[in-house]
Design an enzyme around this catalytic site. Structure first.
Site, PDB file in Angstrom:
ATOM      1  N   LYS A  52      -0.878 -11.970  10.290  1.00 21.28           N
ATOM      2  CA  LYS A  52      -0.069 -10.834  10.522  1.00 21.28           C
ATOM      3  C   LYS A  52      -0.510  -9.678   9.931  1.00 21.28           C
ATOM      4  CE  LYS A  52       3.907  -9.414   8.821  1.00 21.28           C
ATOM      5  NZ  LYS A  52       3.361  -7.900   9.097  1.00 21.28           N
TER       6      LYS A  52
ATOM      7  N   GLY B 261       0.359  -7.781  -0.878  1.00 18.56           N
ATOM      8  CA  GLY B 261       1.142  -6.770  -0.897  1.00 18.56           C
ATOM      9  C   GLY B 261       1.861  -6.350  -2.059  1.00 18.56           C
TER      10      GLY B 261
ATOM     11  N   GLU C  31      -0.783 -12.111  -3.870  1.00 19.01           N
ATOM     12  CA  GLU C  31      -1.557 -11.026  -4.501  1.00 19.01           C
ATOM     13  C   GLU C  31      -0.667  -9.841  -4.480  1.00 19.01           C
ATOM     14  OE1 GLU C  31      -4.198 -11.660  -5.943  1.00 19.01           O
ATOM     15  OE2 GLU C  31      -5.022 -13.333  -5.367  1.00 19.01           O
TER      16      GLU C  31
ATOM     17  N   CYS D  55      -5.337  -2.323  -5.007  1.00 19.71           N
ATOM     18  CA  CYS D  55      -4.577  -3.044  -5.931  1.00 19.71           C
ATOM     19  C   CYS D  55      -5.398  -2.856  -7.260  1.00 19.71           C
ATOM     20  CB  CYS D  55      -4.243  -4.531  -5.596  1.00 19.71           C
ATOM     21  SG  CYS D  55      -5.788  -5.325  -5.040  1.00 19.71           S
TER      22      CYS D  55
ATOM     23  N   GLU E 217       3.062   1.823 -10.456  1.00 23.60           N
ATOM     24  CA  GLU E 217       1.800   1.756  -9.814  1.00 23.60           C
ATOM     25  C   GLU E 217       1.686   3.029  -8.644  1.00 23.60           C
ATOM     26  OE1 GLU E 217       1.469  -1.481  -6.697  1.00 23.60           O
ATOM     27  OE2 GLU E 217      -0.587  -1.376  -6.716  1.00 23.60           O
TER      28      GLU E 217
HETATM   29  P1  NAD Z   1       4.115  -4.545   1.527  1.00 20.12           P
HETATM   30  O1  NAD Z   1       4.488  -5.530   0.586  1.00 20.12           O
HETATM   31  O2  NAD Z   1       4.884  -3.287   1.774  1.00 20.12           O
HETATM   32  O3  NAD Z   1       3.468  -5.167   2.964  1.00 20.12           O
HETATM   33  C1  NAD Z   1       2.670  -6.127   2.813  1.00 20.12           C
HETATM   34  C2  NAD Z   1       2.957  -6.939   4.071  1.00 20.12           C
HETATM   35  O4  NAD Z   1       3.996  -7.746   4.060  1.00 20.12           O
HETATM   36  C3  NAD Z   1       2.870  -6.187   5.662  1.00 20.12           C
HETATM   37  O5  NAD Z   1       2.065  -7.084   6.284  1.00 20.12           O
HETATM   38  C4  NAD Z   1       4.318  -6.248   5.935  1.00 20.12           C
HETATM   39  O6  NAD Z   1       4.605  -6.114   7.174  1.00 20.12           O
HETATM   40  C5  NAD Z   1       4.669  -7.662   5.243  1.00 20.12           C
HETATM   41  N1  NAD Z   1       6.144  -7.642   4.878  1.00 20.12           N
HETATM   42  C6  NAD Z   1       7.243  -6.673   4.699  1.00 20.12           C
HETATM   43  N2  NAD Z   1       8.216  -7.226   4.451  1.00 20.12           N
HETATM   44  C7  NAD Z   1       8.037  -8.557   4.427  1.00 20.12           C
HETATM   45  C8  NAD Z   1       9.044  -9.511   3.973  1.00 20.12           C
HETATM   46  N3  NAD Z   1      10.209  -9.397   3.791  1.00 20.12           N
HETATM   47  N4  NAD Z   1       8.507 -10.949   4.180  1.00 20.12           N
HETATM   48  C9  NAD Z   1       7.336 -10.926   4.715  1.00 20.12           C
HETATM   49  N5  NAD Z   1       6.411 -10.275   4.801  1.00 20.12           N
HETATM   50  C10 NAD Z   1       6.929  -8.674   4.800  1.00 20.12           C
HETATM   51  O7  NAD Z   1       2.647  -3.970   0.809  1.00 20.12           O
HETATM   52  P2  NAD Z   1       1.903  -2.894   1.352  1.00 20.12           P
HETATM   53  O8  NAD Z   1       2.719  -1.514   1.262  1.00 20.12           O
HETATM   54  O9  NAD Z   1       1.324  -3.092   2.689  1.00 20.12           O
HETATM   55  O10 NAD Z   1       0.599  -2.697   0.367  1.00 20.12           O
HETATM   56  C11 NAD Z   1       0.766  -2.005  -0.810  1.00 20.12           C
HETATM   57  C12 NAD Z   1       0.789  -3.025  -2.060  1.00 20.12           C
HETATM   58  O11 NAD Z   1       0.064  -4.093  -2.013  1.00 20.12           O
HETATM   59  C13 NAD Z   1       0.482  -2.303  -3.451  1.00 20.12           C
HETATM   60  O12 NAD Z   1       1.429  -2.661  -4.384  1.00 20.12           O
HETATM   61  C14 NAD Z   1      -0.641  -3.200  -3.591  1.00 20.12           C
HETATM   62  O13 NAD Z   1      -0.979  -3.107  -5.171  1.00 20.12           O
HETATM   63  C15 NAD Z   1      -0.643  -4.396  -3.225  1.00 20.12           C
HETATM   64  N6  NAD Z   1      -2.106  -4.896  -2.995  1.00 20.12           N
HETATM   65  C16 NAD Z   1      -2.319  -5.940  -3.825  1.00 20.12           C
HETATM   66  C17 NAD Z   1      -3.725  -6.617  -3.533  1.00 20.12           C
HETATM   67  C18 NAD Z   1      -4.180  -7.756  -4.512  1.00 20.12           C
HETATM   68  O14 NAD Z   1      -4.926  -8.352  -4.105  1.00 20.12           O
HETATM   69  N7  NAD Z   1      -3.471  -8.092  -5.514  1.00 20.12           N
HETATM   70  C19 NAD Z   1      -4.518  -6.025  -2.597  1.00 20.12           C
HETATM   71  C20 NAD Z   1      -3.952  -4.890  -1.861  1.00 20.12           C
HETATM   72  C21 NAD Z   1      -2.863  -4.396  -2.188  1.00 20.12           C
END
Ligand code: NAD
Length: 487
Positions: free
Chosen positions: A173, A224, A246, A280, A378
């Site tokens: 997804k 995320g 992650e 990230c 962040e």
């Molecule tokens: P997000 O948490 O808003 O969303 C990530 C994904 O989760 C999306 O596909 C979203 O639709 C889904 N999602 C949202 N709510 C959900 C729920 N309740 N249950 C299951 N899935 C759900 O994150 P984002 O804004 O897309 O990404 C940015 C964040 O991701 C930043 O904090 C960044 O640091 C982090 N990030 C971490 C890494 C890593 O490898 N550690 C890599 C990239 C980004």
């Protein structure tokens, strides 16, 4: 070049393409307006994808490791073959400059080909006249892979390549902000995989929670934010699914007094600002020794003024917009608070009112206190606090004073001094004189609130498997026969 407005995008379920029950507009962040429609999957379509994945998985797992490896590598070939055609789509939906979009697709291709060479060995625990015990790794079943919007393709490949290799089937997804390139790849991949092995579905905010709660999904691999990561783990607990998370980072970059300022300024800049800071493991708090602070600060501000910001499809642009309105508003509020608190800016500032698109100027904050929101939070946008330090104990204490623990970088001419300092940092990934180096063979994960588990390398592959021990008793000795079975 297609403008994608008249193109249709589909879900891939059970080897077939399907429309969603409805569709959602996808915004080009450089314009701030929609350029295409993405399908929105219903709960029934998620159920159909889970059913297909469950049906397909046992046969997929029975194929030999070599066969699966060959197909995962072939997915890499498909991505590489279509990288040039797909890069403009990725730029349109994500905002990153075209060369970076192309690089992301090529990296994902290399990831599949590289991950495909990984192998897991059985472990002989006992080899005796009485018994042979072997521990091996078996697939988990159906993996739900949930990806973020900052690097939609490469971070998806981090998940589906090892999961497929391990013998799991996958439901991928993408983020609702950036589903299109992933959906297109999903369609292309169906040509070489058995139906149901790799399903790609997009939807609105309801779809992620439905996946984490679904009893037919055995494992969630999520990238995320920390906030969402907590919800994922909570929801997965109800069906006792395994999770790999992650999450966010607030990585320190530590510049020691012997660093070669002229040489490293461009590297420091890109460590913080590539993809407009939406990585990230971007450097998010830059600690610079007081002996060179002014030179580094001036160098970064001068370099920032040379970097073209704009629509990523325009030639020469090196930084695109922030990916979505929500994130743009968050970054704007952070700059506003920083200025209202009286902290000095060395570059950038508030985005101009009335502009088209979610552009934020590269913003450098001059030595705010560690308690400032711009240091503690962040940013995930092009905003970087520069922080002056005096000695190593102090910088270690300050760098570690965070709930995050994803990565860190140290910049110095003295490798062993840098390593010694690095040993004291609490993080999952440490880079000396470079940033963000990652490969399919390098385990990657966050400590503390930055994550649970590991991706990539053998450790990452193991997370898509379960341990299974098989013991065969060869000969029943008298003592064995008399012994009571273990409680
Ligand atoms: P997000 O948490 O808003 O969303 C990530 C994904 O989760 C999306 O596909 C979203 O639709 C889904 N999602 C949202 N709510 C959900 C729920 N309740 N249950 C299951 N899935 C759900 O994150 P984002 O804004 O897309 O990404 C940015 C964040 O991701 C930043 O904090 C960044 O640091 C982090 N990030 C971490 C890494 C890593 O490898 N550690 C890599 C990239 C980004």
């Amino acid at each position: 070049m297609s403008n994608f407005a008249d193109e249709a995008f589909f879900l891939s379920i059970d080897g077939k393409t399907e429309r969603g029950v409805s569709s959602a507009p996808i915004i080009n962040p450089a314009w701030g307006s929609a350029f295409a429609e993405a399908p929105v999957a219903s709960e029934a379509q998620l159920d159909a994808a889970v059913d297909a994945a469950r049906r397909a998985q046992p046969d997929w797992a029975r194929r030999s490791w070599d066969e699966r490896s060959h197909l995962v590598s072939a997915i890499g070939d498909i991505i590489a073959d279509h990288a040039e055609a797909l890069a403009p789509l990725l730029t349109r939906e994500q905002g990153k400059p075209l060369p970076d979009a192309l690089a992301e697709l090529r990296r994902a291709a290399d990831w599949c080909r590289g991950a495909a060479t990984l192998r897991l060995q059985d472990r002989v625990i006992e080899e005796s006249p009485e018994r042979r015990s072997v521990t091996r790794r078996v697939p988990i079943g159906v993996v739900g892979a949930i990806a973020p919007w900052n690097s939609p393709i490469s971070l998806a490949a981090w998940k589906f390549a090892p999961a497929l290799l391990a013998g799991d089937s996958v439901i991928l997804k993408p983020s609702p902000f950036t589903p299109l390139t992933t959906l297109r790849l999903g369609e292309l991949i169906q040509a070489i995989l058995p139906p149901g092995v790799m399903n790609v579905i997009s939807g609105d905010d309801r779809l992620g929670p439905l996946m984490t709660a679904h009893p037919g999904i055995d494992k969630i691999s999520f990238t995320g934010s920390i906030e969402t990561g907590r919800k994922v783990m909570e929801s997965a607990a109800r069906t006792l699914k395994g999770v790999t998370l992650e999450l966010g980072g607030n990585d320190p970059a530590i510049v020691l007094p012997d660093a070669n300022v002229d040489r490293i300024v461009p590297e420091l800049f890109w460590a913080a600002f590539r993809n407009s800071g939406q990585i990230c493991i971007a450097a998010k708090r830059m600690f610079v020794h007081e002996a060179i602070y002014d030179r580094v600060a001036a160098g970064l501000a001068a370099f920032a003024s040379t970097v073209p910001i704009g629509d990523g499809l325009q030639p020469g642009v090196q930084l695109g917009p922030v990916q979505n309105l929500q994130q743009f508003e968050r970054v704007r509020a952070l700059i506003q608070e920083t200025q209202a608190s009286g902290y000095r800016l060395l570059a950038g500032g508030m985005p101009p009112n009335g502009q088209q698109g979610y552009f934020v100027p590269v913003t450098l904050v001059d030595d705010p206190p560690d308690e400032a929101t711009v240091v503690r939070q962040e940013a995930f946008g092009p905003v970087l606090p520069l922080l002056r330090f005096r000695d190593e104990d102090e910088v270690v204490r300050r760098a570690n004073a965070t709930e995050f623990g994803l990565g860190a970088t140290i910049w110095s001419e003295d490798e062993s001094a840098a390593l010694e300092l690095g040993n004291r940092l609490r993080c999952g990934n440490l880079w000396i004189n470079e940033a963000m180096h990652a490969t399919p063979f390098t385990p990657f994960g966050g400590h503390r609130q930055s994550g649970v588990g590991v991706e990539n390398g053998l450790e990452g592959l193991l997370e898509y498997t379960l341990s299974q021990t098989i013991s065969v008793r060869r000969r029943c000795s008298r003592a064995d026969a008399a012994a009571p079975p273990p409680a």
